[in-house]
Design an enzyme around this catalytic site. Structure first.
Site, PDB file in Angstrom:
ATOM      1  N   ASP A   3      -0.023   5.203   0.794  1.00  0.00           N
ATOM      2  CA  ASP A   3      -0.182   6.208   1.854  1.00  0.00           C
ATOM      3  C   ASP A   3      -0.374   5.549   3.218  1.00  0.00           C
ATOM      4  O   ASP A   3      -1.231   4.682   3.381  1.00  0.00           O
ATOM      5  CB  ASP A   3      -1.374   7.115   1.539  1.00  0.00           C
ATOM      6  N   ASP A  31       0.857  -1.175   0.000  1.00  0.00           N
ATOM      7  CA  ASP A  31       0.000   0.000   0.000  1.00  0.00           C
ATOM      8  C   ASP A  31       0.903   1.238   0.000  1.00  0.00           C
ATOM      9  O   ASP A  31       2.052   1.165   0.425  1.00  0.00           O
ATOM     10  CB  ASP A  31      -0.884  -0.038   1.250  1.00  0.00           C
ATOM     11  N   ASP A  74      -1.654  -0.502   5.879  1.00  0.00           N
ATOM     12  CA  ASP A  74      -1.966   0.085   7.196  1.00  0.00           C
ATOM     13  C   ASP A  74      -3.464   0.114   7.489  1.00  0.00           C
ATOM     14  O   ASP A  74      -3.868   0.595   8.534  1.00  0.00           O
ATOM     15  CB  ASP A  74      -1.412   1.513   7.289  1.00  0.00           C
ATOM     16  N   GLN A  88      -6.593   5.764  -5.296  1.00  0.00           N
ATOM     17  CA  GLN A  88      -6.411   7.213  -5.364  1.00  0.00           C
ATOM     18  C   GLN A  88      -7.711   7.875  -5.839  1.00  0.00           C
ATOM     19  O   GLN A  88      -7.813   8.372  -6.975  1.00  0.00           O
ATOM     20  CB  GLN A  88      -5.226   7.568  -6.290  1.00  0.00           C
ATOM     21  N   GLU A 131       0.666   9.492   6.112  1.00  0.00           N
ATOM     22  CA  GLU A 131      -0.750   9.679   5.771  1.00  0.00           C
ATOM     23  C   GLU A 131      -1.092  11.162   5.987  1.00  0.00           C
ATOM     24  O   GLU A 131      -0.909  11.689   7.075  1.00  0.00           O
ATOM     25  CB  GLU A 131      -1.593   8.786   6.691  1.00  0.00           C
ATOM     26  N   CYS A 163     -15.953   0.033  -9.352  1.00  0.00           N
ATOM     27  CA  CYS A 163     -15.006  -0.688 -10.213  1.00  0.00           C
ATOM     28  C   CYS A 163     -14.591  -1.976  -9.511  1.00  0.00           C
ATOM     29  O   CYS A 163     -14.933  -2.198  -8.360  1.00  0.00           O
ATOM     30  CB  CYS A 163     -13.787   0.181 -10.447  1.00  0.00           C
TER      31      CYS A 163
END
Ligand SMILES: [Zn+2]
Length: 440
Positions: A261, A259, A388, A303, A267, A359
């Site tokens: 961010d 992952d 996270d 995103q 973050e 999606c």
């Protein structure tokens, strides 16, 4: 589509390998008991290349003799001594009439193990290009010649070293393996200037300038030049350990899905600009260790800022270029970045309507992992997911991948899913440590 003709550029002198070469020309350098040129020919033969043109210059007769001694390995092999050295592109332009509509170009000083069928298939997907260049990330992008390409794989610029200041560039390096179309090069037989004319420095940038299209094929497969004793020793070790053979996309690849961010970088609640990107301490070193192992490093990131219109695709590229630049300074890289740009909830000002969809790629859906399974031949049974959030852990569960929750970013406190991680550790560096302690 299949290709049957390859050109090997075998004119190199090998000055820096003198002590190892003795009386031999560079392409005949011994690599773990077999001359490099023979290893290249075996690879080409395995992928169905019947017709090989070897462009020789320095100690040409030794290379010709070597091919004859081996009865050309049952192939049609022609050694062509092109007289004066004319550079890599100059040498190929010199023999253009001998070439088929499409052909592969291999540099005679590289040890390579590439799934050539996949490379050819990627090339065949773009019929409007002059050629396709094999690109890869390396561990020193800051002093390498870099290439930039768009979302469709079309090469947009070449950035020779030294790079422009204050610009973040992607970690994509020309690996010196090409598929080219003869028709697109024809005009250059007359146009190429006298003297040295190289693909990377001269012909490719010129083709872009005149509006021709070139495509890039990004792959982590093994291509390294054997130009110095140190490199040669490293290659010999990699070959002996089986690392080179296993790096081929024909083999399944253990992959660490990561992952972005909150896992690699701090973050900030919807990162929108490159200036907001700050890596956690120890990320570069950990990733470098991962790169040196046989795991592929692959980012999987949601995103929704793209769908919301808060970050443009160009700025997202810039963010990732900064990420790759920061990593590259410490010798680390990411093999592939997959992004879900979508978001399901409509009704935001400035949103991009066509991206406001349900999606199958937004985590915890596993569309992007399935994509990586295809593109990278990822071996899910030997793969890991580091993240996270509970969404990351749920993604791993759905894909059947072992998961590690890191206690940075949301530290699993986003409260969206019930999934339990296989392991929980302090941060990304600890996660990598854990993975490397376990057998692949
Ligand atoms: Zn999506």
């Amino acid at each position: 589509m299949s290709l049957r003709q390859a050109v090997i550029l075998a004119g190199g002198k090998g000055t820096r390998l003198k002590e190892r070469l003795g009386d031999l020309p560079k392409p005949l350098i011994d690599v773990a008991g077999t001359p490099l040129l023979e290893r290249q020919i075996h690879l080409l033969k395995r992928y169905g290349y019947q017709n090989i043109l070897i462009l020789v210059n320095h100690k040409a007769e030794k290379i010709e003799q070597f091919c004859q001694q081996n009865a050309n390995w049952g192939l049609t092999i022609t050694c062509i001594d092109d007289g004066e050295p004319r550079g890599t592109a100059g040498a190929v332009l010199n023999i253009l009439p001998e070439l088929e509509d499409e052909f592969l170009v291999v540099y005679g000083d590289t040890m390579l193990e590439v799934d050539l069928n996949r490379f050819v298939a990627a090339h065949a997907a773009h019929t409007d290009g002059a050629g396709t260049l094999f690109l890869h990330p390396n561990d020193h992008p800051h002093d390498s010649d870099l290439v930039d390409m768009d979302e469709n794989g079309r090469i947009t610029s070449f950035y020779p070293y030294p790079h422009p200041a204050e610009t973040y560039l992607p970690n994509l390096v020309n690996a010196a393996l090409y598929i080219l179309r003869r028709e697109a090069l024809k005009a250059w037989v007359a146009k190429a200037p006298e003297g040295i004319f190289d693909f990377g420095k001269n012909l490719f940038p010129s083709l872009l300038e005149e509006g021709q299209k070139l495509y890039g094929y990004n792959s982590f497969e093994y291509i390294k030049d054997c130009g110095t004793p140190t490199r040669l020793d490293k290659i010999t070790r990699d070959l002996t350990s089986g690392k080179i053979q296993r790096s081929s996309l024909a083999c399944k690849q253990p992959t660490v899905f990561i992952d972005r961010d909150g896992t690699l970088n701090k973050e900030v609640d919807h990162l929108k600009t490159a200036s907001q990107l700050e890596l956690f301490e120890g990320v570069e070193e950990a990733l470098r260790k991962l790169n040196q192992s046989e795991y592929r490093a692959c980012i999987i990131t949601n995103q929704p800022v793209i769908a919301r219109g808060e970050c443009s695709p160009a700025e997202l590229r810039n963010i990732h270029n900064k990420l790759e630049t920061l990593l590259g300074h410490k010798g680390a890289f990411i093999d592939r970045i997959y992004v879900c740009p979508h978001h399901p909830d409509k009704g935001f000002n400035g949103e991009v309507p066509e991206l406001k969809i349900d999606c199958n790629c937004r985590k915890p859906n596993i569309g992007l992992i399935q994509q990586a399974e295809q593109d990278l031949n990822a071996d899910l049974a030997k793969s890991w997911f580091i993240g996270d959030t509970t969404s990351d852990i749920e993604t791993a569960r759905r894909a059947g991948i072992r998961s590690i929750l890191v206690q940075t970013g949301y530290a699993g406190r986003d409260g969206k899913y019930q999934a339990t991680p296989d392991f929980t550790v302090e941060n990304f560096a600890k996660a990598v440590e854990l993975i490397l302690e376990q057998a692949v």
